[in-house]
Design a protein around this motif. Structure first.
Motif, PDB file in Angstrom:
ATOM      1  N   ASP A  32       0.836  -1.211   0.000  1.00  0.00           N
ATOM      2  CA  ASP A  32       0.000   0.000   0.000  1.00  0.00           C
ATOM      3  C   ASP A  32       0.868   1.257   0.000  1.00  0.00           C
ATOM      4  OD1 ASP A  32      -2.402  -1.268  -0.177  1.00  0.00           O
ATOM      5  OD2 ASP A  32      -2.870  -1.182   1.972  1.00  0.00           O
ATOM      6  N   ASP A  33       1.976   1.234   0.737  1.00  0.00           N
ATOM      7  CA  ASP A  33       2.901   2.383   0.721  1.00  0.00           C
ATOM      8  C   ASP A  33       3.426   2.601  -0.703  1.00  0.00           C
ATOM      9  OD1 ASP A  33       2.796   2.811   3.524  1.00  0.00           O
ATOM     10  OD2 ASP A  33       4.352   1.293   3.869  1.00  0.00           O
ATOM     11  N   TRP A  34       3.817   1.509  -1.355  1.00  0.00           N
ATOM     12  CA  TRP A  34       4.328   1.607  -2.739  1.00  0.00           C
ATOM     13  C   TRP A  34       3.254   2.156  -3.678  1.00  0.00           C
ATOM     14  CZ3 TRP A  34       9.159   0.732  -4.802  1.00  0.00           C
ATOM     15  CH2 TRP A  34      10.102   0.155  -3.945  1.00  0.00           C
ATOM     16  N   ARG A  35       2.012   1.625  -3.483  1.00  0.00           N
ATOM     17  CA  ARG A  35       0.932   2.061  -4.388  1.00  0.00           C
ATOM     18  C   ARG A  35       0.653   3.538  -4.211  1.00  0.00           C
ATOM     19  NH1 ARG A  35      -1.482  -3.172  -2.989  1.00  0.00           N
ATOM     20  NH2 ARG A  35      -1.004  -4.510  -4.758  1.00  0.00           N
ATOM     21  N   PHE A  36       0.660   4.009  -2.964  1.00  0.00           N
ATOM     22  CA  PHE A  36       0.411   5.431  -2.703  1.00  0.00           C
ATOM     23  C   PHE A  36       1.494   6.269  -3.394  1.00  0.00           C
ATOM     24  CE2 PHE A  36       1.294   9.119   0.168  1.00  0.00           C
ATOM     25  CZ  PHE A  36       0.171   9.865  -0.167  1.00  0.00           C
ATOM     26  N   GLN A  37       2.763   5.880  -3.209  1.00  0.00           N
ATOM     27  CA  GLN A  37       3.857   6.637  -3.825  1.00  0.00           C
ATOM     28  C   GLN A  37       3.705   6.690  -5.348  1.00  0.00           C
ATOM     29  OE1 GLN A  37       7.131   8.083  -2.296  1.00  0.00           O
ATOM     30  NE2 GLN A  37       6.576   9.038  -4.211  1.00  0.00           N
ATOM     31  N   PHE A  38       3.394   5.524  -5.933  1.00  0.00           N
ATOM     32  CA  PHE A  38       3.291   5.466  -7.402  1.00  0.00           C
ATOM     33  C   PHE A  38       1.991   6.090  -7.915  1.00  0.00           C
ATOM     34  CE2 PHE A  38       6.662   3.101  -9.669  1.00  0.00           C
ATOM     35  CZ  PHE A  38       7.552   3.012  -8.620  1.00  0.00           C
ATOM     36  N   ASP A  39       0.899   5.953  -7.150  1.00  0.00           N
ATOM     37  CA  ASP A  39      -0.374   6.539  -7.607  1.00  0.00           C
ATOM     38  C   ASP A  39      -0.209   8.046  -7.820  1.00  0.00           C
ATOM     39  OD1 ASP A  39      -1.867   4.278  -7.801  1.00  0.00           O
ATOM     40  OD2 ASP A  39      -2.844   4.478  -5.849  1.00  0.00           O
ATOM     41  N   VAL A  40       0.440   8.713  -6.870  1.00  0.00           N
ATOM     42  CA  VAL A  40       0.593  10.167  -6.988  1.00  0.00           C
ATOM     43  C   VAL A  40       1.726  10.515  -7.952  1.00  0.00           C
ATOM     44  CG1 VAL A  40       1.062  12.322  -5.754  1.00  0.00           C
ATOM     45  CG2 VAL A  40      -0.243  10.493  -4.607  1.00  0.00           C
ATOM     46  N   SER A  41       2.903   9.930  -7.710  1.00  0.00           N
ATOM     47  CA  SER A  41       4.118  10.445  -8.362  1.00  0.00           C
ATOM     48  C   SER A  41       4.400   9.835  -9.732  1.00  0.00           C
ATOM     49  CB  SER A  41       5.326  10.218  -7.449  1.00  0.00           C
ATOM     50  OG  SER A  41       5.118  10.840  -6.207  1.00  0.00           O
ATOM     51  N   VAL A  42       3.685   8.777 -10.089  1.00  0.00           N
ATOM     52  CA  VAL A  42       3.890   8.183 -11.422  1.00  0.00           C
ATOM     53  C   VAL A  42       2.551   8.136 -12.185  1.00  0.00           C
ATOM     54  CG1 VAL A  42       4.720   6.199 -12.749  1.00  0.00           C
ATOM     55  CG2 VAL A  42       5.826   6.797 -10.574  1.00  0.00           C
ATOM     56  N   PHE A  43       1.578   7.356 -11.665  1.00  0.00           N
ATOM     57  CA  PHE A  43       0.355   7.156 -12.454  1.00  0.00           C
ATOM     58  C   PHE A  43      -0.440   8.448 -12.586  1.00  0.00           C
ATOM     59  CE2 PHE A  43       1.008   2.800 -10.494  1.00  0.00           C
ATOM     60  CZ  PHE A  43       1.734   2.341 -11.584  1.00  0.00           C
ATOM     61  N   GLY A  44      -0.447   9.256 -11.520  1.00  0.00           N
ATOM     62  CA  GLY A  44      -1.146  10.550 -11.591  1.00  0.00           C
ATOM     63  C   GLY A  44      -0.539  11.441 -12.662  1.00  0.00           C
ATOM     64  N   GLN A  45       0.795  11.482 -12.711  1.00  0.00           N
ATOM     65  CA  GLN A  45       1.472  12.338 -13.708  1.00  0.00           C
ATOM     66  C   GLN A  45       1.179  11.830 -15.127  1.00  0.00           C
ATOM     67  OE1 GLN A  45       3.472  14.650 -12.125  1.00  0.00           O
ATOM     68  NE2 GLN A  45       3.525  13.690 -10.139  1.00  0.00           N
ATOM     69  N   ILE A  46       1.192  10.492 -15.260  1.00  0.00           N
ATOM     70  CA  ILE A  46       0.954   9.916 -16.593  1.00  0.00           C
ATOM     71  C   ILE A  46      -0.496  10.174 -17.026  1.00  0.00           C
ATOM     72  CG2 ILE A  46       0.814   7.753 -17.902  1.00  0.00           C
ATOM     73  CD1 ILE A  46       3.155   6.717 -16.148  1.00  0.00           C
ATOM     74  N   ALA A  47      -1.440   9.987 -16.096  1.00  0.00           N
ATOM     75  CA  ALA A  47      -2.861  10.181 -16.438  1.00  0.00           C
ATOM     76  C   ALA A  47      -3.097  11.614 -16.904  1.00  0.00           C
ATOM     77  CB  ALA A  47      -3.736   9.858 -15.226  1.00  0.00           C
ATOM     78  N   LEU A  48      -2.515  12.570 -16.174  1.00  0.00           N
ATOM     79  CA  LEU A  48      -2.728  13.973 -16.523  1.00  0.00           C
ATOM     80  C   LEU A  48      -2.040  14.309 -17.850  1.00  0.00           C
ATOM     81  CD1 LEU A  48      -3.965  16.610 -15.523  1.00  0.00           C
ATOM     82  CD2 LEU A  48      -1.798  17.114 -14.384  1.00  0.00           C
ATOM     83  N   THR A  49      -0.842  13.802 -18.018  1.00  0.00           N
ATOM     84  CA  THR A  49      -0.093  14.084 -19.251  1.00  0.00           C
ATOM     85  C   THR A  49      -0.843  13.535 -20.466  1.00  0.00           C
ATOM     86  OG1 THR A  49       1.973  14.020 -18.019  1.00  0.00           O
ATOM     87  CG2 THR A  49       2.134  13.734 -20.411  1.00  0.00           C
ATOM     88  N   ARG A  50      -1.320  12.301 -20.357  1.00  0.00           N
ATOM     89  CA  ARG A  50      -2.065  11.698 -21.492  1.00  0.00           C
ATOM     90  C   ARG A  50      -3.310  12.520 -21.815  1.00  0.00           C
ATOM     91  NH1 ARG A  50      -4.379   6.542 -21.016  1.00  0.00           N
ATOM     92  NH2 ARG A  50      -4.381   6.427 -23.269  1.00  0.00           N
ATOM     93  N   ALA A  51      -4.010  12.929 -20.752  1.00  0.00           N
ATOM     94  CA  ALA A  51      -5.271  13.660 -20.962  1.00  0.00           C
ATOM     95  C   ALA A  51      -5.021  15.003 -21.645  1.00  0.00           C
ATOM     96  CB  ALA A  51      -5.974  13.860 -19.625  1.00  0.00           C
ATOM     97  N   LEU A  52      -3.893  15.633 -21.333  1.00  0.00           N
ATOM     98  CA  LEU A  52      -3.628  16.973 -21.883  1.00  0.00           C
ATOM     99  C   LEU A  52      -2.783  16.936 -23.155  1.00  0.00           C
ATOM    100  CD1 LEU A  52      -3.035  18.765 -18.484  1.00  0.00           C
ATOM    101  CD2 LEU A  52      -4.892  19.259 -20.097  1.00  0.00           C
ATOM    102  N   LEU A  53      -2.307  15.743 -23.519  1.00  0.00           N
ATOM    103  CA  LEU A  53      -1.420  15.652 -24.682  1.00  0.00           C
ATOM    104  C   LEU A  53      -2.067  16.168 -25.979  1.00  0.00           C
ATOM    105  CD1 LEU A  53       1.506  15.009 -25.062  1.00  0.00           C
ATOM    106  CD2 LEU A  53       0.908  12.615 -25.415  1.00  0.00           C
ATOM    107  N   PRO A  54      -3.351  15.873 -26.225  1.00  0.00           N
ATOM    108  CA  PRO A  54      -3.945  16.419 -27.457  1.00  0.00           C
ATOM    109  C   PRO A  54      -3.836  17.945 -27.523  1.00  0.00           C
ATOM    110  CG  PRO A  54      -5.355  14.715 -26.541  1.00  0.00           C
ATOM    111  CD  PRO A  54      -4.277  14.946 -25.529  1.00  0.00           C
ATOM    112  N   ALA A  55      -4.116  18.623 -26.405  1.00  0.00           N
ATOM    113  CA  ALA A  55      -4.024  20.100 -26.394  1.00  0.00           C
ATOM    114  C   ALA A  55      -2.569  20.544 -26.560  1.00  0.00           C
ATOM    115  CB  ALA A  55      -4.604  20.650 -25.094  1.00  0.00           C
ATOM    116  N   LEU A  56      -1.651  19.821 -25.944  1.00  0.00           N
ATOM    117  CA  LEU A  56      -0.234  20.194 -26.060  1.00  0.00           C
ATOM    118  C   LEU A  56       0.276  19.949 -27.487  1.00  0.00           C
ATOM    119  CD1 LEU A  56       0.796  18.773 -22.590  1.00  0.00           C
ATOM    120  CD2 LEU A  56       1.101  21.158 -23.285  1.00  0.00           C
TER     121      LEU A  56
END
Ligand SMILES: NC(=O)c1ccc[n+]([C@@H]2O[C@H](COP(=O)([O-])OP(=O)(O)OC[C@H]3O[C@@H](n4cnc5c(N)ncnc54)[C@H](OP(=O)(O)O)[C@@H]3O)[C@@H](O)[C@H]2O)c1
Length: 290
Positions: free
Chosen positions: A103-127
């Motif tokens: 759970d500690d690992w998932r929390f770290q990755f949810d915010v610092s990896v998967f969150g960044q990837i999700a946001l980047t993918r979502a905004l990539l068309p506009a970028l």
């Protein structure tokens, strides 16, 4: 310096409630961008709102928040293009790997990896549509993995790889991807990191305490040193502003002398040499807490 071009452009900064993100939102607004500043709490939104800083409620692990932000960018009342996404939001979960739960690992990755990837993918068309720029705030922890930093470093190493792959995928379509690698910056991350480390240390068995208490002391001393000796968030924001506005950006900017040193060191030092240096550094740090 503010230019009329920048004033007509949007910049998004995640994790803008405090530290590097807050200073970066303020700096980019002063540079003339209209900044969409991602915060998680309304109280932080109220604090950061000012001319050219528009708070948006954004937890990077919440897909609804991400969808709302995409919609906000698409429906900008002044039809300003999205020029920059600064992926800054982050957390630090520090403990020995034997002690960290999944759970500690998932929390770290949810915010610092998967969150960044999700946001980047979502905004990539506009970028892509605007030939924009993605600035990922990495860390020296993504260059050298110290003891007690396994989860944090793994997340930052992952973002090194994501940044490199993405840069090689989209540069030919006009989107630049830049890494900004801070060393020590004096922010809340120290206190929240120490609190998380203390919470995890409470779960350790007596044997684990015997094995890792000295490392825990070294980590505490090191974190306190980060807060005391780190550069200011405003200094960090100045470097990020350069990464955002440079006409021909470098692939990486470093923040602070330690940022430059730890970025360079793994290129020339062997694993064993680094093991020796880091072990002796931890022993000296632990002594200051004994
Ligand atoms: N400080 C350093 O020495 C240092 C060194 C190397 C790299 N960095 C990196 O710099 C970045 C900024 O850290 P900082 O030092 O400025 O620390 P900070 O002051 O603790 O800021 C972290 C920010 O991330 C936000 N955040 C946490 N979880 C989030 C989530 N799920 N969704 C959206 N936002 C979230 C926090 O919001 P809340 O206030 O709502 O929690 C806060 O705004 C991080 O990526 C960190 O790894 C810092």
């Amino acid at each position: 310096m503010t230019t009329s071009t920048e004033m007509s452009q949007l910049a998004i900064v995640t994790g803008a409630s405090s530290g590097i993100g807050k200073a970066t939102a303020q700096r980019l607004a002063a540079d003339g961008f209209h900044v969409l500043a991602g915060v998680r709490k309304q109280s932080d939104a109220d604090k950061i709102a000012e001319v050219n800083i528009e708070p948006v409620i954004l937890d990077v692990t919440d897909q609804t928040h991400i969808d709302n932000l995409v919609e906000r960018v698409a429906s900008d009342p002044h039809k300003r293009p999205l020029r920059t996404l600064v992926n800054n939001a982050g957390v630090a979960v520090n403990a020995p790997i034997e002690v960290l739960t999944l759970d500690d690992w998932r929390f770290q990755f949810d915010v610092s990896v998967f969150g960044q990837i999700a946001l980047t993918r979502a905004l990539l068309p506009a970028l892509l549509a605007n030939k924009g720029r993605i600035v990922n705030i990495t860390s020296v922890g993504g260059r050298v993995a110290m003891a007690n930093f396994g989860a944090y470093s793994a997340a930052k190493f992952a973002m090194e790889a994501v940044s490199d792959s993405l840069r090689r995928e989209v540069e030919e379509f006009g989107v630049t991807v830049v890494k900004v690698t801070p060393g020590a910056v004096s922010t809340n991350l120290t206190d929240s990191g120490l609190a998380a480390a203390a919470r995890i240390a409470d779960t350790m068995t007596p044997e684990q305490h015997e094995r890792y208490d000295e490392l825990g002391k070294a980590f505490t001393a090191q974190a306190e040193g980060f807060a005391r000796d780190g550069v200011t968030p405003e200094h960090a924001a100045g470097v990020i502003s350069r990464a955002v506005t440079a006409r021909k950006p470098k692939t990486r900017y470093t923040i602070g002398r330690d940022g430059a040193m730890f970025t360079f060191m793994p290129r020339i030092a062997s694993d064993r040499f680094l093991d020796t240096v880091l072990r002796s550094q931890n022993k000296s740090l632990a002594k200051t807490k004994s």
